[in-house]
Scaffold this motif. Structure first.
Motif, short mmCIF file in Angstrom:
data_model
loop_
_atom_site.label_atom_id
_atom_site.label_comp_id
_atom_site.label_asym_id
_atom_site.label_seq_id
_atom_site.Cartn_x
_atom_site.Cartn_y
_atom_site.Cartn_z
N HIS A 195 0.87 -1.13 0.11
CA HIS A 195 0.03 0.01 0.03
C HIS A 195 0.84 1.22 0.01
N GLU A 196 1.72 1.22 1.08
CA GLU A 196 2.76 2.44 1.13
C GLU A 196 3.59 2.53 -0.12
N GLY A 197 4.09 1.40 -0.71
CA GLY A 197 4.86 1.53 -1.78
C GLY A 197 4.14 1.97 -2.95
N GLY A 198 2.87 1.84 -3.27
CA GLY A 198 2.07 2.23 -4.30
C GLY A 198 1.89 3.64 -4.12
N HIS A 199 1.82 4.17 -3.11
CA HIS A 199 1.78 5.76 -2.73
C HIS A 199 3.13 6.26 -3.12
N GLY A 200 4.18 5.79 -2.86
CA GLY A 200 5.50 6.09 -3.11
C GLY A 200 5.84 6.33 -4.66
N VAL A 201 5.47 5.08 -5.30
CA VAL A 201 5.83 5.32 -6.81
C VAL A 201 4.97 6.05 -7.37
N VAL A 202 3.75 6.29 -7.41
CA VAL A 202 2.79 7.16 -8.08
C VAL A 202 3.09 8.49 -7.60
N ALA A 203 3.68 8.85 -6.34
CA ALA A 203 4.07 10.27 -6.14
C ALA A 203 5.13 10.48 -6.95
N VAL A 204 6.29 9.60 -7.02
CA VAL A 204 7.42 9.96 -7.84
C VAL A 204 7.18 10.06 -9.16
N LEU A 205 6.13 9.09 -9.95
CA LEU A 205 5.72 9.13 -11.13
C LEU A 205 5.18 10.91 -11.47
N CYS A 206 4.42 11.13 -10.66
CA CYS A 206 3.71 12.49 -10.63
C CYS A 206 4.46 13.69 -10.57
N GLY A 207 5.75 13.37 -10.38
CA GLY A 207 6.58 14.57 -10.07
C GLY A 207 6.86 15.14 -8.62
N ARG A 208 6.28 14.38 -7.54
CA ARG A 208 6.40 14.78 -6.21
C ARG A 208 7.75 14.18 -5.88
N ARG A 209 8.10 14.98 -4.81
CA ARG A 209 9.40 14.42 -4.03
C ARG A 209 9.02 13.53 -2.90
N LEU A 210 9.51 12.30 -3.11
CA LEU A 210 9.31 11.32 -1.89
C LEU A 210 10.13 11.56 -0.77
N GLY A 211 9.51 11.99 0.55
CA GLY A 211 10.24 12.09 1.88
C GLY A 211 10.49 10.92 2.47
N GLY A 212 9.88 9.93 2.57
CA GLY A 212 10.20 8.79 3.29
C GLY A 212 8.85 8.00 3.42
N ILE A 213 8.92 6.80 3.94
CA ILE A 213 7.73 5.96 4.26
C ILE A 213 8.08 5.24 5.79
N ARG A 214 7.08 5.57 6.48
CA ARG A 214 7.11 4.87 7.81
C ARG A 214 5.98 3.45 7.87
#
Length: 235
Positions: free
Chosen positions: A51-70
Motif C-alpha cells: 500500500h505505502e509502496g504504491g503511494h510512493g511509486v505514484v508520487a514519484v511518477l507524478c513529479g512529487r518528491r518522496l520524503g520517506g515511508i513509515r
C-alpha cells in the motif's frame, strides 16, 4: 558473475504449472490467511508494505518528491511526499494505495501464467530493496527486511514445487488481502466521521463523497481478481 548468471537463469526458466488440486489448495490457504483474524493481523503488514509502496511509486511518477515511508506495528503506514497539496498529482498519489496490492497481484498472476515463478519472487525482492531505502523508522525496516528474507529464502533454497506454491500463495494473498483492506476501510469510516483515510482525503480534494472512492478501490480490486483467475485458469 556466476551468481548473477545463475539468478538470471533461474528467473528466465519457466516452471511447469502446479497440479490443479495443489493450486486450489494454495488459493484456499491464501483465503484462510486473509479470513482468520489472528493470522490476518500479522499478514496484513505485507499489504501495508505494498500500500505505502504504491503511494510512493505514484508520487514519484507524478513529479512529487518522496520524503520517506513509515510502517507501524498496528499495520498502519504513512508515505510523505512533497509537492502541491492539491491537484492531479496529489489525487493520483492518494488513489494509488488501496488498489496497489490488487494490481501487484494481477501482475504476479501474469508472470505465473507464463511459468515465471522465480522471476516473480526476484521481482518482489528488487521492489522490497528499492522500498527499503525509503523507510524512515525501525519497525518499517524490520518489517521490510523480514519480508525480503522470507522471499529470498524460498527463491534461493526452495524446491521448484515449494517456489511454485509460495508464488501462487503470495499472488492470491495480495488479491484477497487488497479486498479485505478496502472493506475494513469502509467499516472504519462508518464508525467515525472526519477520518483521515485515503478515501476521505480524496473526498476533500475532489468534493466527491468518500464512499465513491471506496467503491473505486473495490472495483479495481475485483477486476484484478477476475482477470487473475482467468490468467491462472481458475475460471
Amino acid at each position: 558473475m556466476d551468481v548473477l548468471l545463475d539468478i538470471w537463469q533461474r528467473m528466465t526458466t519457466p516452471h511447469a504449472a502446479l497440479a490443479p488440486l495443489t493450486a486450489w489448495l494454495t488459493v484456499a490457504g491464501a483465503a484462510l490467511i486473509v479470513l482468520v483474524p489472528p493470522v490476518w493481523r500479522l499478514a496484513r503488514h505485507a499489504i501495508t508494505i505494498v500500500h505505502e509502496g504504491g503511494h510512493g511509486v505514484v508520487a514519484v511518477l507524478c513529479g512529487r518528491r518522496l520524503g520517506g515511508i513509515r510502517l507501524h506495528s498496528d499495520t498502519s503506514g504513512l508515505t510523505v511526499s512533497r509537492g502541491r497539496p492539491s491537484g492531479a498529482g496529489m489525487v493520483f498519489t492518494l488513489l494509488a494505495g488501496y488498489p496497489a496490492a490488487g494490481l501487484l497481484g494481477l501482475g504476479a498472476a501474469w508472470l505465473l501464467s507464463r511459468g515465471y515463478d522465480i522471476g516473480l519472487l526476484w521481482a518482489l525482492l528488487a521492489a522490497l530493496a528499492l522500498l527499503l531505502v525509503q523507510i524512515r523508522n525501525w519497525f518499517g525496516l524490520w518489517s521490510v527486511a523480514v519480508t525480503a528474507a522470507v522471499v529470498f529464502g524460498v527463491s534461493w533454497f526452495g524446491s521448484a514445487q515449494v517456489q511454485g506454491v509460495f508464488a501462487l500463495l503470495v499472488t492470491a494473498f495480495l488479491l484477497f488481502g487488497a479486498l479485505r483492506t478496502s472493506l475494513e476501510l469502509q467499516q472504519s469510516r462508518s464508525r467515525r466521521a472526519g477520518s483521515s483515510s485515503d478515501a476521505d482525503q480524496l473526498a476533500r480534494l475532489t468534493h466527491i463523497p468518500g464512499i465513491f472512492w471506496v467503491g473505486v478501490f473495490l472495483a479495481v480490486q475485483l477486476i484484478c481478481v477476475a482477470l487473475s483467475a482467468r490468467l491462472l485458469g481458475f475460471v
